[in-house]
Scaffold this motif. Structure first.
Motif, PDB file in Angstrom:
ATOM      1  N   SER A  62     -29.807  27.992 132.546  1.00 49.34           N
ATOM      2  CA  SER A  62     -30.944  27.982 133.454  1.00 49.34           C
ATOM      3  C   SER A  62     -31.573  29.354 133.503  1.00 49.34           C
ATOM      4  CB  SER A  62     -30.493  27.562 134.857  1.00 49.34           C
ATOM      5  OG  SER A  62     -29.575  28.493 135.363  1.00 49.34           O
ATOM      6  N   SER A  63     -32.857  29.383 133.855  1.00 52.24           N
ATOM      7  CA  SER A  63     -33.558  30.648 133.982  1.00 52.24           C
ATOM      8  C   SER A  63     -34.125  30.759 135.376  1.00 52.24           C
ATOM      9  CB  SER A  63     -34.691  30.742 132.956  1.00 52.24           C
ATOM     10  OG  SER A  63     -35.655  29.758 133.200  1.00 52.24           O
ATOM     11  N   ALA A  64     -34.136  31.959 135.925  1.00 59.22           N
ATOM     12  CA  ALA A  64     -34.720  32.192 137.234  1.00 59.22           C
ATOM     13  C   ALA A  64     -36.226  32.257 137.092  1.00 59.22           C
ATOM     14  CB  ALA A  64     -34.193  33.505 137.805  1.00 59.22           C
ATOM     15  N   VAL A  65     -36.935  31.539 137.943  1.00 58.15           N
ATOM     16  CA  VAL A  65     -38.386  31.542 137.912  1.00 58.15           C
ATOM     17  C   VAL A  65     -38.879  32.664 138.815  1.00 58.15           C
ATOM     18  CG1 VAL A  65     -40.450  30.217 138.431  1.00 58.15           C
ATOM     19  CG2 VAL A  65     -38.456  29.077 137.469  1.00 58.15           C
ATOM     20  N   GLN A  66     -39.645  33.575 138.264  1.00 63.36           N
ATOM     21  CA  GLN A  66     -40.121  34.724 139.014  1.00 63.36           C
ATOM     22  C   GLN A  66     -41.392  34.341 139.760  1.00 63.36           C
ATOM     23  OE1 GLN A  66     -38.312  37.496 139.068  1.00 63.36           O
ATOM     24  NE2 GLN A  66     -36.818  36.612 137.680  1.00 63.36           N
ATOM     25  N   ALA A  67     -41.225  33.669 140.909  1.00 61.45           N
ATOM     26  CA  ALA A  67     -42.370  33.127 141.627  1.00 61.45           C
ATOM     27  C   ALA A  67     -43.322  34.215 142.084  1.00 61.45           C
ATOM     28  CB  ALA A  67     -41.882  32.322 142.830  1.00 61.45           C
ATOM     29  N   GLN A  68     -42.782  35.378 142.502  1.00 60.36           N
ATOM     30  CA  GLN A  68     -43.634  36.431 143.032  1.00 60.36           C
ATOM     31  C   GLN A  68     -44.580  36.993 141.975  1.00 60.36           C
ATOM     32  OE1 GLN A  68     -40.431  36.134 143.438  1.00 60.36           O
ATOM     33  NE2 GLN A  68     -39.867  36.332 145.578  1.00 60.36           N
ATOM     34  N   LYS A 108     -32.991  39.820 142.749  1.00 58.61           N
ATOM     35  CA  LYS A 108     -34.057  40.183 143.680  1.00 58.61           C
ATOM     36  C   LYS A 108     -35.227  39.205 143.588  1.00 58.61           C
ATOM     37  CE  LYS A 108     -32.903  45.110 143.682  1.00 58.61           C
ATOM     38  NZ  LYS A 108     -33.394  46.499 143.470  1.00 58.61           N
ATOM     39  N   THR A 109     -34.892  37.927 143.575  1.00 59.64           N
ATOM     40  CA  THR A 109     -35.919  36.895 143.481  1.00 59.64           C
ATOM     41  C   THR A 109     -35.425  35.628 144.155  1.00 59.64           C
ATOM     42  OG1 THR A 109     -37.405  35.755 141.953  1.00 59.64           O
ATOM     43  CG2 THR A 109     -35.105  35.965 141.273  1.00 59.64           C
ATOM     44  N   THR A 110     -36.265  34.616 144.148  1.00 61.07           N
ATOM     45  CA  THR A 110     -35.916  33.294 144.657  1.00 61.07           C
ATOM     46  C   THR A 110     -36.089  32.291 143.531  1.00 61.07           C
ATOM     47  OG1 THR A 110     -36.664  33.867 146.890  1.00 61.07           O
ATOM     48  CG2 THR A 110     -36.437  31.531 146.379  1.00 61.07           C
ATOM     49  N   ASN A 111     -35.093  31.450 143.329  1.00 60.46           N
ATOM     50  CA  ASN A 111     -35.161  30.414 142.305  1.00 60.46           C
ATOM     51  C   ASN A 111     -35.617  29.103 142.937  1.00 60.46           C
ATOM     52  OD1 ASN A 111     -34.123  32.273 140.502  1.00 60.46           O
ATOM     53  ND2 ASN A 111     -32.014  31.577 140.746  1.00 60.46           N
ATOM     54  N   PHE A 161     -33.934   6.044 138.091  1.00 62.38           N
ATOM     55  CA  PHE A 161     -34.219   7.003 137.036  1.00 62.38           C
ATOM     56  C   PHE A 161     -34.502   8.366 137.658  1.00 62.38           C
ATOM     57  CE2 PHE A 161     -34.824   2.890 135.278  1.00 62.38           C
ATOM     58  CZ  PHE A 161     -34.479   2.990 133.940  1.00 62.38           C
ATOM     59  N   ASP A 162     -33.911   9.415 137.077  1.00 63.23           N
ATOM     60  CA  ASP A 162     -33.979  10.755 137.651  1.00 63.23           C
ATOM     61  C   ASP A 162     -34.467  11.772 136.629  1.00 63.23           C
ATOM     62  OD1 ASP A 162     -32.774   9.667 139.922  1.00 63.23           O
ATOM     63  OD2 ASP A 162     -30.764  10.238 139.274  1.00 63.23           O
ATOM     64  N   SER A 163     -34.957  12.902 137.162  1.00 61.64           N
ATOM     65  CA  SER A 163     -35.289  14.054 136.339  1.00 61.64           C
ATOM     66  C   SER A 163     -35.133  15.301 137.194  1.00 61.64           C
ATOM     67  CB  SER A 163     -36.717  13.954 135.798  1.00 61.64           C
ATOM     68  OG  SER A 163     -36.941  14.930 134.798  1.00 61.64           O
ATOM     69  N   SER A 164     -35.107  16.473 136.551  1.00 58.32           N
ATOM     70  CA  SER A 164     -34.959  17.721 137.302  1.00 58.32           C
ATOM     71  C   SER A 164     -35.378  18.894 136.432  1.00 58.32           C
ATOM     72  CB  SER A 164     -33.508  17.912 137.766  1.00 58.32           C
ATOM     73  OG  SER A 164     -32.633  17.999 136.655  1.00 58.32           O
ATOM     74  N   GLY A 165     -35.625  20.031 137.081  1.00 53.31           N
ATOM     75  CA  GLY A 165     -36.012  21.230 136.348  1.00 53.31           C
ATOM     76  C   GLY A 165     -36.312  22.364 137.301  1.00 53.31           C
ATOM     77  N   TYR A 166     -36.983  23.396 136.785  1.00 55.46           N
ATOM     78  CA  TYR A 166     -37.275  24.606 137.547  1.00 55.46           C
ATOM     79  C   TYR A 166     -38.774  24.747 137.783  1.00 55.46           C
ATOM     80  CZ  TYR A 166     -32.423  25.805 136.924  1.00 55.46           C
ATOM     81  OH  TYR A 166     -31.049  25.780 136.976  1.00 55.46           O
ATOM     82  N   CYS A 167     -39.124  25.505 138.829  1.00 54.94           N
ATOM     83  CA  CYS A 167     -40.519  25.604 139.267  1.00 54.94           C
ATOM     84  C   CYS A 167     -40.944  27.057 139.440  1.00 54.94           C
ATOM     85  CB  CYS A 167     -40.714  24.890 140.611  1.00 54.94           C
ATOM     86  SG  CYS A 167     -40.126  23.178 140.663  1.00 54.94           S
ATOM     87  N   ASN A 168     -42.258  27.280 139.396  1.00 48.45           N
ATOM     88  CA  ASN A 168     -42.833  28.570 139.761  1.00 48.45           C
ATOM     89  C   ASN A 168     -44.174  28.338 140.447  1.00 48.45           C
ATOM     90  OD1 ASN A 168     -43.723  27.961 136.828  1.00 48.45           O
ATOM     91  ND2 ASN A 168     -45.200  29.484 137.495  1.00 48.45           N
ATOM     92  N   SER A 170     -36.194  22.553 146.055  1.00 46.48           N
ATOM     93  CA  SER A 170     -35.184  23.482 146.572  1.00 46.48           C
ATOM     94  C   SER A 170     -35.584  24.917 146.290  1.00 46.48           C
ATOM     95  CB  SER A 170     -33.820  23.207 145.921  1.00 46.48           C
ATOM     96  OG  SER A 170     -33.435  21.863 146.071  1.00 46.48           O
ATOM     97  N   ALA A 171     -35.176  25.803 147.186  1.00 42.25           N
ATOM     98  CA  ALA A 171     -35.357  27.243 146.998  1.00 42.25           C
ATOM     99  C   ALA A 171     -34.029  27.916 147.299  1.00 42.25           C
ATOM    100  CB  ALA A 171     -36.442  27.780 147.920  1.00 42.25           C
ATOM    101  N   GLU A 172     -33.595  28.803 146.416  1.00 42.83           N
ATOM    102  CA  GLU A 172     -32.312  29.484 146.595  1.00 42.83           C
ATOM    103  C   GLU A 172     -32.476  30.973 146.351  1.00 42.83           C
ATOM    104  OE1 GLU A 172     -27.621  29.072 145.256  1.00 42.83           O
ATOM    105  OE2 GLU A 172     -29.176  28.004 144.141  1.00 42.83           O
ATOM    106  N   ASP A 173     -32.019  31.762 147.303  1.00 43.56           N
ATOM    107  CA  ASP A 173     -32.089  33.211 147.182  1.00 43.56           C
ATOM    108  C   ASP A 173     -31.123  33.687 146.102  1.00 43.56           C
ATOM    109  OD1 ASP A 173     -32.903  35.828 147.890  1.00 43.56           O
ATOM    110  OD2 ASP A 173     -31.095  36.069 149.100  1.00 43.56           O
ATOM    111  N   ALA A 174     -31.600  34.566 145.219  1.00 44.83           N
ATOM    112  CA  ALA A 174     -30.763  35.148 144.167  1.00 44.83           C
ATOM    113  C   ALA A 174     -30.816  36.663 144.316  1.00 44.83           C
ATOM    114  CB  ALA A 174     -31.248  34.718 142.789  1.00 44.83           C
TER     115      ALA A 174
END
Length: 205
Positions: free
Chosen positions: A19-25, A86-89, A105-112, A78-82
């Motif tokens: 997985s990769s952390a999404v740098q939302a900021q 120094k970011t939020t995933n 049926f399901d799916s999932s992934g990461y957001c920014n 979901s949002a999780e402090d990392a």
């Protein structure tokens, strides 16, 4: 569907499952991102926050949208402090029931965070599934009581057959491009979570 992103997320997750952390900021300024998070998660973020949205389409709605394939949808954001990064995933889980077939049926992934210029510079989460599995964008209604999920295609898996052979694409047809799903108690989305510790945390929200 094309969106103008201010900044693309720094890294994509590898197909092997890393997985990769999404740098939302870095996608929007911090103040704008924080304001959107406050709306999405109904308050300031803690160590972990959830937003659950649910819609079960009734017979009248389906009669008015005869080409709609989806009869029910659940969306968990979901949002999780990392602190080490120094970011939020940010991540999403999506569950659907189809109109003319059995199974979940399901799916999932990461957001920014992203800005969609074609919608008046609307702030959204742009969420993707690994290995070119498509994805969704998630915005909010003006009263924050519903999420607006848009898709062109997204890879879905049969919940009872969680392997690559059980995957298929949910494509945006005439009535499957935009879904309005209503805010619900986080426990309504518990079935989308498989990790026991996370499930316990979700049920105590």
């Amino acid at each position: 569907m094309k969106h103008t992103l201010l900044v693309v997320a720094l890294a994509a997750a590898a197909c092997a499952g890393a997985s990769s952390a999404v740098q939302a900021q870095e996608a929007v300024d911090k103040a704008t991102a924080a304001a959107f998070d406050n709306r999405m998660f109904a308050g300031p973020l803690g160590a972990k926050a959830y937003a659950c949205f649910v819609r079960r389409y009734d017979a009248n709605h389906l009669a008015q949208h005869p080409k709609q394939k989806v009869s029910a949808m659940k969306l968990l954001v979901s949002a999780e402090d990392a602190p080490e990064d120094k970011t939020t995933n940010y991540s999403f889980r999506l569950g659907v029931i189809y109109r003319h077939r059995s199974g979940n049926f399901d799916s999932s992934g990461y957001c920014n965070h992203a800005v969609a210029t074609e919608s008046g510079h609307e702030i959204r989460f742009e969420c993707g599934v690994d290995c070119e599995g498509g994805g969704i964008s998630v915005a909010l209604s003006k009263d924050d009581k519903s999420a607006i999920a848009r898709l062109s295609s997204i890879r879905m898996w049969n919940r009872n057959k969680p392997d690559d052979d059980a995957s298929e694409e949910l494509l945006a047809g005439a009535d499957d491009k935009i879904f309005r799903v209503d805010r619900a108690d986080a426990r309504e989305c518990a079935e989308l979570v498989t990790d026991r510790k996370e499930l316990a945390a979700l049920r105590h929200k």
